[in-house]
Write a protein that holds these residues in place. Structure first.
Motif, mmCIF file in Angstrom:
data_model
loop_
_atom_site.group_PDB
_atom_site.id
_atom_site.type_symbol
_atom_site.label_atom_id
_atom_site.label_comp_id
_atom_site.label_asym_id
_atom_site.label_seq_id
_atom_site.Cartn_x
_atom_site.Cartn_y
_atom_site.Cartn_z
ATOM 1 N N SER A 92 0.782 -1.239 0.000
ATOM 2 C CA SER A 92 0.000 0.000 0.000
ATOM 3 C C SER A 92 0.814 1.288 0.000
ATOM 4 O O SER A 92 0.286 2.339 0.364
ATOM 5 N N LEU A 93 2.081 1.229 -0.393
ATOM 6 C CA LEU A 93 2.838 2.474 -0.455
ATOM 7 C C LEU A 93 2.177 3.401 -1.471
ATOM 8 O O LEU A 93 2.112 3.079 -2.661
ATOM 9 N N PRO A 94 1.675 4.537 -1.013
ATOM 10 C CA PRO A 94 0.960 5.429 -1.937
ATOM 11 C C PRO A 94 1.925 6.238 -2.800
ATOM 12 O O PRO A 94 2.830 6.880 -2.283
ATOM 13 N N ILE A 95 1.751 6.155 -4.111
ATOM 14 C CA ILE A 95 2.585 6.971 -4.997
ATOM 15 C C ILE A 95 2.077 8.397 -4.945
ATOM 16 O O ILE A 95 0.958 8.696 -5.341
ATOM 17 N N SER A 96 2.909 9.279 -4.408
ATOM 18 C CA SER A 96 2.494 10.670 -4.190
ATOM 19 C C SER A 96 3.699 11.579 -4.383
ATOM 20 O O SER A 96 4.838 11.182 -4.140
ATOM 21 N N ASN A 97 3.449 12.800 -4.813
ATOM 22 C CA ASN A 97 4.515 13.786 -4.946
ATOM 23 C C ASN A 97 4.749 14.553 -3.654
ATOM 24 O O ASN A 97 5.610 15.431 -3.597
ATOM 25 N N ASN A 98 3.964 14.228 -2.625
ATOM 26 C CA ASN A 98 4.089 14.907 -1.338
ATOM 27 C C ASN A 98 5.191 14.242 -0.517
ATOM 28 O O ASN A 98 4.995 13.188 0.081
ATOM 29 N N PHE A 99 6.359 14.860 -0.478
ATOM 30 C CA PHE A 99 7.505 14.257 0.204
ATOM 31 C C PHE A 99 7.273 14.133 1.704
ATOM 32 O O PHE A 99 7.687 13.140 2.316
ATOM 33 N N GLN A 100 6.611 15.102 2.316
ATOM 34 C CA GLN A 100 6.382 15.045 3.755
ATOM 35 C C GLN A 100 5.483 13.864 4.126
ATOM 36 O O GLN A 100 5.697 13.211 5.152
ATOM 37 N N HIS A 101 4.508 13.589 3.278
ATOM 38 C CA HIS A 101 3.650 12.421 3.517
ATOM 39 C C HIS A 101 4.452 11.133 3.371
ATOM 40 O O HIS A 101 4.323 10.199 4.187
ATOM 41 N N PHE A 102 5.291 11.056 2.348
ATOM 42 C CA PHE A 102 6.161 9.905 2.136
ATOM 43 C C PHE A 102 7.064 9.691 3.352
ATOM 44 O O PHE A 102 7.219 8.566 3.843
ATOM 45 N N LYS A 103 7.625 10.769 3.847
ATOM 46 C CA LYS A 103 8.528 10.701 5.000
ATOM 47 C C LYS A 103 7.802 10.189 6.241
ATOM 48 O O LYS A 103 8.323 9.357 6.988
ATOM 49 N N GLN A 104 6.585 10.658 6.442
ATOM 50 C CA GLN A 104 5.796 10.235 7.599
ATOM 51 C C GLN A 104 5.465 8.748 7.516
ATOM 52 O O GLN A 104 5.568 8.016 8.510
ATOM 53 N N VAL A 105 5.063 8.288 6.332
ATOM 54 C CA VAL A 105 4.741 6.870 6.141
ATOM 55 C C VAL A 105 5.969 6.010 6.418
ATOM 56 O O VAL A 105 5.887 4.969 7.098
ATOM 57 N N MET A 106 7.112 6.416 5.898
ATOM 58 C CA MET A 106 8.348 5.656 6.094
ATOM 59 C C MET A 106 8.703 5.550 7.575
ATOM 60 O O MET A 106 9.115 4.491 8.059
ATOM 61 N N LYS A 107 8.556 6.624 8.287
ATOM 62 C CA LYS A 107 8.887 6.618 9.720
ATOM 63 C C LYS A 107 7.947 5.725 10.511
ATOM 64 O O LYS A 107 8.375 4.862 11.279
ATOM 65 N N GLU A 108 6.634 5.933 10.320
ATOM 66 C CA GLU A 108 5.647 5.274 11.172
ATOM 67 C C GLU A 108 5.465 3.790 10.843
ATOM 68 O O GLU A 108 5.335 2.957 11.746
ATOM 69 N N LYS A 109 5.443 3.443 9.555
ATOM 70 C CA LYS A 109 5.147 2.061 9.166
ATOM 71 C C LYS A 109 6.377 1.168 9.076
ATOM 72 O O LYS A 109 6.255 -0.063 9.135
ATOM 73 N N PHE A 110 7.553 1.790 8.941
ATOM 74 C CA PHE A 110 8.736 0.972 8.712
ATOM 75 C C PHE A 110 9.857 1.225 9.734
ATOM 76 O O PHE A 110 10.207 0.332 10.499
ATOM 77 N N ILE A 111 10.381 2.435 9.744
ATOM 78 C CA ILE A 111 11.579 2.695 10.550
ATOM 79 C C ILE A 111 11.345 2.442 12.032
ATOM 80 O O ILE A 111 12.126 1.733 12.689
ATOM 81 N N LEU A 112 10.263 2.983 12.585
ATOM 82 C CA LEU A 112 10.013 2.835 14.018
ATOM 83 C C LEU A 112 9.742 1.387 14.420
ATOM 84 O O LEU A 112 9.800 1.048 15.613
ATOM 85 N N LYS A 113 9.461 0.528 13.462
ATOM 86 C CA LYS A 113 9.250 -0.893 13.755
ATOM 87 C C LYS A 113 10.504 -1.718 13.494
ATOM 88 O O LYS A 113 10.474 -2.944 13.584
ATOM 89 N N GLY A 114 11.602 -1.049 13.139
ATOM 90 C CA GLY A 114 12.861 -1.761 12.940
ATOM 91 C C GLY A 114 13.044 -2.345 11.557
ATOM 92 O O GLY A 114 13.913 -3.195 11.340
ATOM 93 N N CYS A 115 12.256 -1.882 10.590
ATOM 94 C CA CYS A 115 12.358 -2.386 9.214
ATOM 95 C C CYS A 115 13.477 -1.658 8.475
ATOM 96 O O CYS A 115 13.496 -0.433 8.426
ATOM 97 N N THR A 116 14.392 -2.418 7.880
ATOM 98 C CA THR A 116 15.474 -1.816 7.097
ATOM 99 C C THR A 116 15.423 -2.223 5.617
ATOM 100 O O THR A 116 16.245 -1.773 4.828
#
Length: 306
Positions: free
Chosen positions: A60-84
C-alpha cells in the motif's frame, strides 16, 4: 573505523546468548564470546537485545509527490518498527503494464531511506507463460497471485507455467479472497505446488510484519538479510533488554508493535538513536535477487543496484 559491540544479547534456538561483535564499515567481521584482547573502540551492548533489521512486505505504499507524507509513512510504518528493507508489491492487471509500473515505483522509491525490492501482484487469470518470461527478464523476485475463486486453479495450464519458469524459481505467494474456504484452498494449492515443484507458501504473509526465515529464503534474501552473521551487512536493531521480552522466533522477533528499537543501524549507518531518526533521503538501494527461490549453497548472491 572498526568498533566492537560488547556483550550484546543475541537469540539462538529461542535462548538468549551473549556475544561480542566486531563491525567494520558495513560488514560484520567477527562474532565471539568476547574480544577482551582487542583494543578497538567499544560500545557497551550488555543492556541490549540485538535483532537483524526486519524485512516487511508492503502492498500500500501510496505513490504521491508529497515528500512530507512519504517521509511520515516511512517513519511510522517501517523505521520505528525496525524495518530496514521493504518488499514493495505493485498490482499489475496486464502484461503490457508491468514495465511502466516498475518504472513508476522505482521513481517513487528513489527517496527511500531504507533498502527495497519490488515484487508484483497479478490476478491468476492473467498469469501466462509470456508473463512469466517477462518477469524473468525484468528480474522480478516475487509474484503474488490474486485468486478470486477456487475454480480458477483448475483453469491454469500449470505445466506451461513451470516450463516458462525454468531454470529459475521465482516464488508464487497466493493471496485469496475471503470468500474462499482456506482449508479447501490449501489442499488444492499444496497439490499444485508439489506436483510442479513450485517455490511457494500456503498463507500470504501479513503486511508490515517481519518476514520469516523461510520466506526470505524463497525470495532469495536470506542469509544476506534477516540474520546477524560474520561477513553479513550491518543491519540491526537494538532493544533495551528485558527478561520479560518474549522470544517468538529464532531471530528474536520481539513484539514490534509494543517495543520500539532504541538504536537502528542500516548498512552500517545509524538510522535511529534514542528519540532521533536520521532520515537520509535516497540512502536506500534497490536489491536485485539474481536467483529468486530457496537459498542453496550454489546460488548467486543478491546484488545492489547503485
Amino acid at each position: 573505523m572498526p568498533y566492537i559491540i560488547d556483550r550484546v544479547k543475541l537469540v539462538k534456538n529461542r535462548h538468549v546468548f551473549t556475544y561480542s561483535i566486531l563491525v567494520d564499515g558495513n560488514q560484520i567481521r567477527y562474532k565471539d564470546k568476547n574480544f577482551d584482547h582487542l583494543s578497538f573502540m567499544r560500545m557497551d551492548g550488555s543492556k541490549y537485545l540485538m535483532t537483524p533489521g526486519y524485512i516487511f512486505l508492503d502492498f500500500s505504499l501510496p505513490i504521491s509527490n508529497n515528500f512530507q507524507h512519504f517521509k511520515q509513512v516511512m517513519k511510522e510504518k517501517f523505521i520505528l518498527k525496525g524495518c530496514t528493507t521493504i518488499v514493495s508489491i505493485i498490482s499489475v492487471q496486464y502484461e503490457r503494464q508491468l514495465e511502466k509500473c516498475l518504472r513508476e515505483q522505482r521513481k517513487y522509491l528513489l527517496n527511500s531511506p531504507i533498502d527495497y525490492l519490488i515484487g508484483i501482484m497479478v490476478p491468476l487469470k492473467k498469469l501466462t507463460p509470456n508473463f512469466i518470461r517477462l518477469c524473468k527478464r525484468l528480474k522480478i523476485p516475487l509474484i503474488m497471485i490474486l485468486i478470486h475463486e477456487l475454480r480458477e486453479l483448475d483453469e491454469v495450464q500449470w505445466g506451461w507455467i513451470r516450463d516458462a519458469l525454468f531454470p529459475q524459481q521465482i516464488p508464487f505467494f497466493p493471496k485469496i479472497k475471503q470468500t474462499i474456504q482456506p482449508n479447501m484452498f490449501k489442499k488444492k494449492w499444496n497439490h499444485i505446488v508439489k506436483t510442479h515443484k513450485f517455490s511457494s507458501i500456503l498463507d500470504c504473509p501479513k503486511e508490515h510484519q517481519p518476514l520469516s526465515k523461510d520466506i526470505l529464503m524463497k525470495i532469495g534474501l536470506y542469509p544476506e538479510r534477516g540474520e546477524i552473521h560474520v561477513g553479513g551487512k550491518v543491519n540491526y536493531n537494538l532493544y533495551r533488554y528485558e527478561k520479560k521480552i518474549e522470544i517468538v522466533e529464532e531471530n528474536a522477533l520481539v513484539d514490534y508493535d509494543k517495543h520500539i528499537p532504541e538504536i537502528i543501524v542500516h548498512n552500517g549507518t545509524i538510522l535511529k538513536a534514542g528519540e532521533r531518526i536520521f532520515f537520509r533521503s535516497g540512502a536506500g538501494q534497490e536489491i536485485v535477487c539474481s536467483l529468486p527461490g530457496r537459498f542453496r549453497l550454489d546460488s548467486t548472491p543478491i546484488q545492489i543496484l547503485h
